[in-house]
Enzyme design. Structure first.
Site, PDB file in Angstrom:
ATOM      1  N   ARG A   1       0.915  -1.144   0.003  1.00 42.14           N
ATOM      2  CA  ARG A   1       0.045  -0.029   0.110  1.00 42.14           C
ATOM      3  C   ARG A   1       0.888   1.216  -0.153  1.00 42.14           C
ATOM      4  O   ARG A   1       1.447   1.678   1.049  1.00 42.14           O
ATOM      5  CB  ARG A   1      -0.890   0.022   1.332  1.00 42.14           C
ATOM      6  CG  ARG A   1      -2.104   0.856   1.291  1.00 42.14           C
ATOM      7  CD  ARG A   1      -2.660   0.992   2.652  1.00 42.14           C
ATOM      8  NE  ARG A   1      -1.924   1.688   3.561  1.00 42.14           N
ATOM      9  CZ  ARG A   1      -1.766   1.886   4.838  1.00 42.14           C
ATOM     10  NH1 ARG A   1      -2.338   0.940   5.405  1.00 42.14           N
ATOM     11  NH2 ARG A   1      -0.994   2.617   5.510  1.00 42.14           N
TER      12      ARG A   1
ATOM     13  N   HIS B   1      -3.722   4.268   4.452  1.00 40.85           N
ATOM     14  CA  HIS B   1      -5.068   3.326   4.494  1.00 40.85           C
ATOM     15  C   HIS B   1      -6.130   3.988   3.722  1.00 40.85           C
ATOM     16  O   HIS B   1      -7.019   3.569   3.023  1.00 40.85           O
ATOM     17  CB  HIS B   1      -5.418   3.069   5.888  1.00 40.85           C
ATOM     18  CG  HIS B   1      -6.724   2.467   6.008  1.00 40.85           C
ATOM     19  ND1 HIS B   1      -6.889   0.896   5.570  1.00 40.85           N
ATOM     20  CD2 HIS B   1      -7.586   2.782   6.739  1.00 40.85           C
ATOM     21  CE1 HIS B   1      -8.232   0.613   5.693  1.00 40.85           C
ATOM     22  NE2 HIS B   1      -8.610   1.600   6.327  1.00 40.85           N
TER      23      HIS B   1
ATOM     24  N   TYR C   1       3.311   5.833  11.319  1.00 37.23           N
ATOM     25  CA  TYR C   1       3.836   4.346  11.689  1.00 37.23           C
ATOM     26  C   TYR C   1       4.690   3.721  10.923  1.00 37.23           C
ATOM     27  O   TYR C   1       5.156   2.596  11.232  1.00 37.23           O
ATOM     28  CB  TYR C   1       2.554   3.629  12.016  1.00 37.23           C
ATOM     29  CG  TYR C   1       1.551   3.606  10.974  1.00 37.23           C
ATOM     30  CD1 TYR C   1       1.734   2.705   9.862  1.00 37.23           C
ATOM     31  CD2 TYR C   1       0.328   4.585  10.869  1.00 37.23           C
ATOM     32  CE1 TYR C   1       0.965   2.876   8.807  1.00 37.23           C
ATOM     33  CE2 TYR C   1      -0.377   4.438  10.062  1.00 37.23           C
ATOM     34  CZ  TYR C   1      -0.268   3.684   8.915  1.00 37.23           C
ATOM     35  OH  TYR C   1      -1.251   4.067   7.813  1.00 37.23           O
TER      36      TYR C   1
END
Lengths: 330, 398
Positions: free
Chosen positions: B292, B296, B305
């Site tokens: 990805r 998200h 993160y």
């Protein structure tokens, strides 16, 4: 001398978590994205760094599993604080919450207690569409064995968690998403906070507005609006949704003789319905007008912003309901 | 009766340390992860450098036209994705779920589907939707909130987006069981179903139950798991100890890990899996090993993160770039052709932008539609009461 400081609701929950983690080594946090990410609503930001990965546990995406594991940990004396990101995802853990957490103390003949705290965000208003905008705290308030609380103020967000952890029964804490950025001044030295009683947030004489969580601020604003027109509304914050504090509600309604219940849940079979029924059971002859309810339109919550706003209880709806009950009756 | 307090005495300090078999959280946090390597089992037909390699089981000959078509598909869906992401940033869409980096997995799978096959997406499958003939306009309308379900899932053989993590796997299982019960599997003309989900979803009970059901009922179902390495902030190690494709073995059906950034391998493996299913040998699990490259969703900030060097490493495995190199090096497409595809992509983006700007807000009463199939007197009364109340505000404003 009492010192004070400005705190947001988000910071207050975080401080409550930090405080609990510091005070009792049995306390640990478990949930999705709570560690490295700092929580979906940034509540647990920094706690992983402070307390480490054994006490701030990022879990697999398995709601039933982490609630079930929380119950297991509570059974052996730990003090888990499980974060279900939002009430919407708690549907995947219903069996653990309703069939296990709520029944085990009873079905074990009192051998077990479940000192588990489950926190979750609730409510709509953030354009997250029908499946991510539920207000299902009323469902949980239907279940014997659970304690259900809804901190609507920064002080309650700060104080309720520790009380909930000290309680031997499972406690569900519902935090309305609209509250995280609200702020208030808190005292440095905090007194214990109870999770049993409703609170009168605004004293008044003409009508009682009963609400909780995300609609408290709207109700208080509505009370100010009608005050300008000479209507003095009393606003009750339920705080505890199960068990309900009937005494505070009835005491107020007996004085004002009118009641409006504001609840972001859907009207049919709602917490608002329960409160309305209790008022008619316990204070019917004190009423001067039928009880009014302000609830969410009974459709799946719309995604489009203007539709969502129209579907949810707003200040104008509360004002209109207050005016109707004041105009009605004797 | 014993006191509840008996069971709630303080426990000794200290909890067991992480075992050596899996990374400690500190290692994860330090970014000591080897996510960019798919391992020896990875099926690949086109290397990140654009070199065509062969595989003993899954090799397919692609015509030049097919190769150009796959490239064009990926460029267009990426351009549409980037435009939608920008439109969300401008407040034109409520949310957008970026596809960036997963074009090859989705176009490969999408182009392997036959018209009569059925597909069940999650919420990121804009590339598969494209292959099913669904315009990005319809997807953007949904994320803008102007309508619910902009396409006909029966006509398109592509179910509506599912927002709840992994639960479409059960719906797809039921659908595929239906295909078998109706005798639509067993030969070359058979039908199959493909369901799309992610690495995070594999921890959901629904996905486990779908694996069990699909296997014991021999459902003609391809489980297409795009392992994009991240479930919001949680790395794949938080969902599994062993490579996800190996889980299939425990349920008694084949699992294959394919290079999800390789459109040729994704297509070849998907085609094989669908063939297995239409002949009655399903289910099959495909783990498309991908990344990805964006957040998200537009509500997420991935820099909180994960480290940028991880993203940089995956950029070297970009799904589009390797096809471009292959086409170019082998004389399958020239500079003018690439420019024409880019121009087509920009034109599509402009068209999408214009379309989104002009989407009308739905009328307020529309929220009462389709709550039940037929008019319900209680709801109708609430609707009338609501509209009458709304009419008391100037301009209908609430």
């Amino acid at each position: 001398m009492t010192t004070t400081r400005k705190t947001t609701y988000r910071e207050a929950v975080r401080e409550a978590l930090r405080d609990a983690l510091s005070r009792d080594e049995r306390v640990f946090l478990m949930g999705e994205d709570i560690g490295r990410y700092g929580g979906c609503y940034a509540v647990s930001l920094g706690l992983l760094e402070e307390f480490g990965p054994e006490r701030i546990r990022d879990t697999p995406l398995s709601e039933s599993a982490f609630v079930g594991a929380g119950i297991g940990a509570a059974l052996v004396g730990m003090r888990p604080v499980v974060e279900i990101m939002t009430v919407n995802f708690s549907l995947l853990a219903l069996d653990q919450i309703v069939n296990n957490a709520a029944t085990m103390p009873h079905m074990s003949g009192g051998q077990f207690s479940i000192p588990l705290v489950i926190r979750m965000t609730t409510g709509a208003g953030r354009q997250l569409a029908a499946q991510h905008s539920h207000s299902l705290e009323g469902w949980y308030a239907h279940i014997p064995g659970l304690r259900v609380v809804a901190p609507a103020t920064v002080a309650d967000a700060r104080g309720m968690l520790w009380t909930a952890l000290c309680d031997p029964d499972p406690v569900l804490i519902f935090e309305h998403a609209s509250l995280y950025n609200t702020a208030a001044t808190l005292a440095e030295q905090l007194a214990p906070v109870d999770i049993d009683h409703a609170a009168v947030r605004r004293a008044g004489t003409d009508v009682t507005v009963i609400t909780y969580g995300g609609t408290l601020a709207k109700s208080l604003e509505a009370a100010e609006e009608v005050a300008a027109a000479g209507v003095d509304a009393e606003v009750i914050d339920l705080r505890a949704l199960r068990p309900l504090d009937d005494a505070t509600i009835m005491d107020s309604v007996r004085r004002t003789h009118r009641a409006v219940v504001v609840d972001e849940g859907w009207r049919s079979g709602s917490l608002a319905a329960e409160i309305s029924a209790r008022i008619t059971e316990q204070a019917f002859y004190d009423l001067d007008a039928p009880v009014e309810r302000v609830c969410t339109v009974e459709t799946p919550i719309p995604y489009a912003q203007h539709l969502e706003r129209a579907a949810l209880p707003q200040q104008s709806d509360i004002v209109a309901a207050v005016r109707r009950v004041v105009a009605g009756g004797g | 009766m014993s006191s509840p307090e008996r069971w709630t005495q303080p426990q000794p300090a200290g909890t067991p340390a992480a075992t050596a078999a899996r990374p400690t959280s500190e290692q994860v946090i330090a970014g000591l992860r080897a996510t960019s390597e798919g391992g020896p089992e990875l099926v690949q037909l086109l290397t990140p450098e654009g070199e065509r390699v062969h595989h003993p089981e899954f090799d397919v000959d692609f015509s030049d036209e097919e190769l150009r078509g796959l490239y064009r598909d990926m460029v267009l869906v990426r351009r549409a994705d980037r435009e939608a992401n920008a439109l969300q940033r401008q407040g034109q869409l409520g949310l957008w779920v970026p596809l960036l980096g997963q074009e090859a997995a989705q176009i490969g799978a999408g182009r392997a589907l036959r018209p009569e096959d059925m597909a069940f997406p999650g919420y990121r499958e804009h590339g598969v939707a494209w292959c099913r003939g669904i315009s990005p306009k319809d997807i953007m309308g949904m994320w803008r909130g102007t309508d619910h379900g902009s396409w006909d899932p029966v006509e398109r053989r592509f179910h509506l987006y599912t927002i709840v993590i992994g639960n479409q796997c059960l719906n797809a299982t039921g659908y595929a069981m239906g295909q078998r019960f109706e005798g639509k599997v067993g030969d070359d003309n058979g039908e199959a179903t493909m369901v799309f989900f992610g690495d995070g979803a594999t921890s959901q009970g629904d996905v486990h139950e779908a694996f069990v059901w699909a296997s014991v009922y021999d459902a003609p179902l391809v489980f297409f798991c795009q392992n994009n390495q991240w479930a919001i902030s949680e790395p794949t190690e938080r969902q599994t100890r062993l490579p996800l494709y190996q889980r299939a073995r425990g349920y008694g059906f084949p699992g294959i890990r394919v290079d999800g950034n390789d459109v040729l391998a994704s297509l070849a493996v998907s085609r094989w899996a669908l063939e297995e299913c239409r002949h009655g040998n399903g289910p099959v699990l495909i783990e498309a090993f991908t990344y990805r490259m964006d957040a998200h969703t537009t509500s997420d900030d991935a820099t909180r993160y994960r480290h940028s060097d991880e993203l940089e490493a995956w950029k070297l495995k970009d799904p589009i770039e390797r096809v471009r190199v292959h086409l170019s090096r082998n004389g399958i497409a020239d500079h003018d052709w690439f420019d024409a595809v880019q121009a087509e992509a920009d034109e599509l983006a402009a068209e999408l932008r214009e379309h989104v700007y002009n989407l009308p807000d739905p009328p307020t009463e529309r929220m009462f539609d389709h709550v039940y199939a037929e008019a319900n007197p209680v709801l109708a009364a609430q609707r009338d009461e609501f509209l009458s109340y709304m009419s008391t505000f100037a301009g209908g404003e609430h």
